[in-house]
Scaffold this active site. Structure first.
Site, short mmCIF file in Angstrom:
data_model
loop_
_atom_site.label_atom_id
_atom_site.label_comp_id
_atom_site.label_asym_id
_atom_site.label_seq_id
_atom_site.Cartn_x
_atom_site.Cartn_y
_atom_site.Cartn_z
N LEU A 81 0.85 -1.20 0.00
CA LEU A 81 0.00 0.00 0.00
C LEU A 81 0.89 1.25 0.00
O LEU A 81 1.60 1.50 0.97
CB LEU A 81 -0.91 0.01 1.22
CG LEU A 81 -1.72 -1.28 1.47
CD1 LEU A 81 -2.64 -1.11 2.67
CD2 LEU A 81 -2.52 -1.68 0.23
N ARG A 102 1.88 13.32 7.77
CA ARG A 102 2.74 13.65 8.90
C ARG A 102 4.19 13.93 8.50
O ARG A 102 4.98 14.43 9.28
CB ARG A 102 2.68 12.51 9.94
CG ARG A 102 1.36 12.46 10.68
CD ARG A 102 1.12 11.13 11.38
NE ARG A 102 0.69 10.08 10.45
CZ ARG A 102 0.45 8.82 10.81
NH1 ARG A 102 0.63 8.43 12.06
NH2 ARG A 102 0.04 7.93 9.91
N ARG A 144 54.49 35.58 -22.53
CA ARG A 144 54.28 36.48 -21.40
C ARG A 144 55.13 37.72 -21.65
O ARG A 144 56.04 37.70 -22.50
CB ARG A 144 54.70 35.81 -20.08
CG ARG A 144 56.17 35.48 -20.06
CD ARG A 144 56.60 34.69 -18.84
NE ARG A 144 58.03 34.49 -18.87
CZ ARG A 144 58.66 33.47 -18.31
NH1 ARG A 144 57.96 32.54 -17.69
NH2 ARG A 144 59.96 33.39 -18.38
N ASN A 146 6.42 7.43 9.87
CA ASN A 146 5.30 8.33 9.60
C ASN A 146 5.71 9.79 9.62
O ASN A 146 4.98 10.64 9.14
CB ASN A 146 4.20 8.13 10.65
CG ASN A 146 3.64 6.72 10.58
OD1 ASN A 146 3.12 6.32 9.55
ND2 ASN A 146 3.79 5.97 11.65
N ALA A 190 -0.28 4.46 -1.60
CA ALA A 190 -1.05 5.53 -2.24
C ALA A 190 -1.13 6.79 -1.38
O ALA A 190 -1.49 7.86 -1.86
CB ALA A 190 -2.45 5.04 -2.57
N ASN A 201 52.94 17.00 -16.41
CA ASN A 201 52.99 17.76 -15.17
C ASN A 201 52.23 19.08 -15.35
O ASN A 201 52.58 19.88 -16.22
CB ASN A 201 54.44 18.04 -14.78
CG ASN A 201 54.50 18.62 -13.38
OD1 ASN A 201 54.51 17.89 -12.39
ND2 ASN A 201 54.49 19.94 -13.29
N ASP A 236 5.62 1.95 4.45
CA ASP A 236 6.41 2.71 5.43
C ASP A 236 6.99 1.86 6.56
O ASP A 236 7.28 2.35 7.63
CB ASP A 236 5.59 3.89 5.97
CG ASP A 236 4.35 3.44 6.74
OD1 ASP A 236 4.07 2.24 6.78
OD2 ASP A 236 3.66 4.32 7.28
N GLY A 262 -8.43 5.22 2.92
CA GLY A 262 -8.01 4.32 4.00
C GLY A 262 -7.36 3.05 3.50
O GLY A 262 -7.44 2.72 2.32
N THR A 263 -6.71 2.36 4.43
CA THR A 263 -5.95 1.15 4.06
C THR A 263 -6.86 0.03 3.54
O THR A 263 -6.47 -0.72 2.65
CB THR A 263 -5.13 0.64 5.26
OG1 THR A 263 -5.98 0.54 6.41
CG2 THR A 263 -3.97 1.57 5.58
C1 UD1 Z 1 -1.48 1.62 10.07
C2 UD1 Z 1 -2.48 0.71 10.74
C3 UD1 Z 1 -2.14 0.55 12.20
C4 UD1 Z 1 -0.73 0.04 12.34
C5 UD1 Z 1 0.28 0.92 11.59
C6 UD1 Z 1 1.64 0.23 11.57
C7 UD1 Z 1 -4.63 1.09 9.60
C8 UD1 Z 1 -5.97 1.72 9.66
N1 UD1 Z 1 -3.82 1.28 10.61
O1 UD1 Z 1 -1.61 2.90 10.67
O2 UD1 Z 1 -3.03 -0.36 12.82
O3 UD1 Z 1 -0.36 -0.04 13.71
O4 UD1 Z 1 -0.16 1.09 10.23
O5 UD1 Z 1 2.62 1.02 11.00
O6 UD1 Z 1 -4.37 0.38 8.65
N2 UD1 Z 1 -2.40 3.95 2.37
C9 UD1 Z 1 -2.92 3.89 1.10
N3 UD1 Z 1 -4.15 4.43 0.87
C10 UD1 Z 1 -4.89 5.02 1.84
C11 UD1 Z 1 -4.33 5.10 3.15
C12 UD1 Z 1 -3.09 4.54 3.38
O7 UD1 Z 1 -2.31 3.35 0.19
O8 UD1 Z 1 -6.00 5.47 1.54
C13 UD1 Z 1 -1.06 3.37 2.61
C14 UD1 Z 1 -0.03 4.40 3.05
O9 UD1 Z 1 0.66 4.93 1.93
C15 UD1 Z 1 0.86 3.60 3.96
C16 UD1 Z 1 -0.05 2.50 4.51
O10 UD1 Z 1 -1.18 2.47 3.69
O11 UD1 Z 1 1.89 2.95 3.28
C17 UD1 Z 1 -0.42 2.74 5.98
O12 UD1 Z 1 -1.05 4.02 6.09
P1 UD1 Z 1 -0.74 4.98 7.32
O13 UD1 Z 1 -1.59 6.19 7.14
O14 UD1 Z 1 0.71 5.15 7.47
O15 UD1 Z 1 -1.34 4.11 8.52
P2 UD1 Z 1 -0.98 4.24 10.06
O16 UD1 Z 1 -1.76 5.35 10.64
O17 UD1 Z 1 0.47 4.24 10.25
CA CA Z 2 2.20 4.24 8.93
#
Ligand code: UD1
Ligand code: CA
Length: 463
Positions: free
Chosen positions: A9, A16, A440, A228, A11, A377, A103, A78-79
């Site tokens: 993931l 932060r 020169r 993050n 995107a 040289n 990440d 969201g994830t």
């Molecule tokens: C996430 C987890 C959390 C976990 C933590 C570990 C969720 C809701 N939470 O939180 O439980 O402890 O990782 O590091 O999953 N991403 C997308 N599309 C989106 C949102 C996010 O591709 O719409 C990707 C981000 O680029 C990232 C990953 O998903 O690589 C995680 O997203 P991030 O916002 O970093 O989640 P955390 O708040 O760290």
């Molecule tokens: Ca994260």
């Protein structure tokens, strides 16, 4: 063994990080974060991962071209929503879907492979990779029942104070049975603090269906710490850097002070190289055996042969052969080819030039766009005048030539092999082989005795 596909993931913008660059592209020791995850996933499974891209997708796709497949998440909801975009691409796939965030760059192929094997051996529908952290704040917490079974993952922002006290966290790395994942994703809801589709909610949905959810705790919490913000980026960078140095030391490189040595993990360093403090070696650099680098060498995208010495100097995008001495305080700008046994000394700058074997450019010189033969040289203060205000021109200096101190060689021009040029000359015409060129003002003495008369006068005036 069931088939495995990895989904990464990547995107999210990474709010932060407070950056225009997508989080996936923030570098650690010279490579984007997502690159580490792609390498680990590929090494653990032997398969090309599927990367979910969105914010800054062109950059991510370009960085991973040929090493991953891509699917676009248009809006970052969201994830869980990101995983759903990947699931559409995987329709028809049966097996294990491993999901990773972009990440957690420090995850090792070994941990990942063990994790996948454990999931498959147990026949779980979902396995969550967890870790016990000293400071779990910000992470999703793993909730377990009295008998130790996983019951839910609760995000930090949605957690009760008691849940926040739990130190076991969700690493956001999971193994899913594909059918379980595909069935759960459409059922996710956004009724949470961030109003997002949370992938970890698949845990509760799966348990509600009566299917087994397991947790697998990572031995080394460093491997799964999330990046993050810029502070966590610096911490991860320190771990990567230390890993690279440890590997190089195991391969026979002396690193006098790891705390002040910065070597990208893309760099190759031969045995018996000594790296002194405040040295940076980055990009596609290669260092041959028995070189001595530093203090304060900055070597970028360059190749060095064996037994070279670089002190307090910058070497960029150059190819340097064996036993070349550079510095102190020299600068090889881009596109140089320097042959063996050359010496480039104090305050010399060289750009887009070829320098033949055994040539000395020892003091205070600018050499630009020049082809210099062997055993030449170059005297102190020589300047190649390569730019006429409109265009750059080349200069050729033949084998064994001797260029006197403080010469200007106005390009385009040639100095033939074996020729001498007198100190202080400004040369605008070619010099034939073995000739002496003097260009020169002839020295004249206008006022013989002037200095003596001046001293005598001054002495008389003294009280
Ligand atoms: C996430 C987890 C959390 C976990 C933590 C570990 C969720 C809701 N939470 O939180 O439980 O402890 O990782 O590091 O999953 N991403 C997308 N599309 C989106 C949102 C996010 O591709 O719409 C990707 C981000 O680029 C990232 C990953 O998903 O690589 C995680 O997203 P991030 O916002 O970093 O989640 P955390 O708040 O760290
Ligand atoms: Ca994260």
């Amino acid at each position: 063994m069931p088939e495995v596909r990895c989904v990464i993931l990547a995107a999210g913008q990474g709010t932060r990080m407070k950056s225009n660059l997508p989080k996936a592209m923030h570098p650690l020791a010279g490579r984007p974060m997502v690159d580490y995850v792609v390498r680990a996933a590929t090494a653990a499974t032997g398969e090309r991962p599927l990367v979910v891209v969105g914010y800054g997708r062109e950059l991510v796709e370009a960085a991973l071209a040929g090493r991953a497949d891509f699917v676009v998440q248009k809006e970052q909801l969201g994830t869980g929503h990101a995983a759903a975009q990947a699931a559409e691409k995987l329709t028809g796939f049966r097996g294990t879907v491993v999901v990773l965030p972009c990440d957690t760059p420090l995850i090792s192929p070994r941990t990942l492979a063990d994790f996948i094997a454990t999931h498959e051996r147990a026949g779980a529908a979902v396995t969550v990779l967890t870790a016990a952290l000293e400071d779990p704040s910000g992470y999703g917490r793993v909730i377990r029942s009295a008998d130790g079974r996983v019951t839910a993952v609760v995000e930090d922002r949605d957690a009760t104070p008691e849940q926040r006290a739990i130190r076991e966290i969700n690493t956001a790395i999971y193994c899913f049975d594909s059918q379980t994942l595909f069935a759960a994703l459409p059922r996710l809801r956004r009724d949470n603090a961030q109003q997002e589709y949370y992938l970890p909610d698949v845990v509760e949905l799966t348990l509600a269906d009566g299917r087994p959810v397991h947790a697998y705790q990572a031995g080394d919490p460093d491997e799964v710490s999330g990046v993050n913000n810029r502070r966590q980026q610096a911490q991860a960078e320190a771990v990567v850097r230390r890993r690279t140095l440890d590997r190089l030391m195991d391969e026979g490189v002396t690193v006098v002070d790891p705390e002040t040595t910065f070597i990208d993990d893309t760099v190759k360093v031969g045995p018996d190289v000594t790296v002194l403090p405040f040295t940076f070696i980055s990009g596609e650099s290669e260092v041959g055996p028995e070189c001595r680098l530093g203090p304060a060498a900055d070597i970028r995208d360059s190749r060095l042969g064996r037994e070279c010495v670089v002190q307090y100097s910058v070497v960029e995008k150059s190819a340097v052969a064996d036993r070349v001495t550079i510095g102190p305080f020299a600068h090889l700008r881009a596109d140089n080819e320097v042959a063996s046994d050359v010496r480039v000394g104090n305050y010399a700058e060289i750009k887009n030039s070829r320098v033949g074997p055994g040539t000395k450019i020892s003091h205070h010189s600018y050499i630009g766009d020049a082809d210099i033969g062997g055993e030449v040289n170059i005297g102190a203060g020589v300047v190649v005048v390569n730019f006429d205000g409109l265009r750059k021109h080349r200069t050729e200096i033949g084998e064994g030539a001797f260029i006197g101190c403080n010469n200007n060689l106005v390009a385009p021009m040639k100095v033939g092999p074996g020729a001498y040029t007198a100190a202080g000359s400004t040369l605008t015409k070619d010099v034939p082989a073995d000739a002496l060129a003097v260009s020169r003002e002839r020295q004249q003495v206008h006022l013989a005795g002037w200095a003596r008369r001046r001293r005598e006068k001054a002495n008389k005036e003294e009280p």
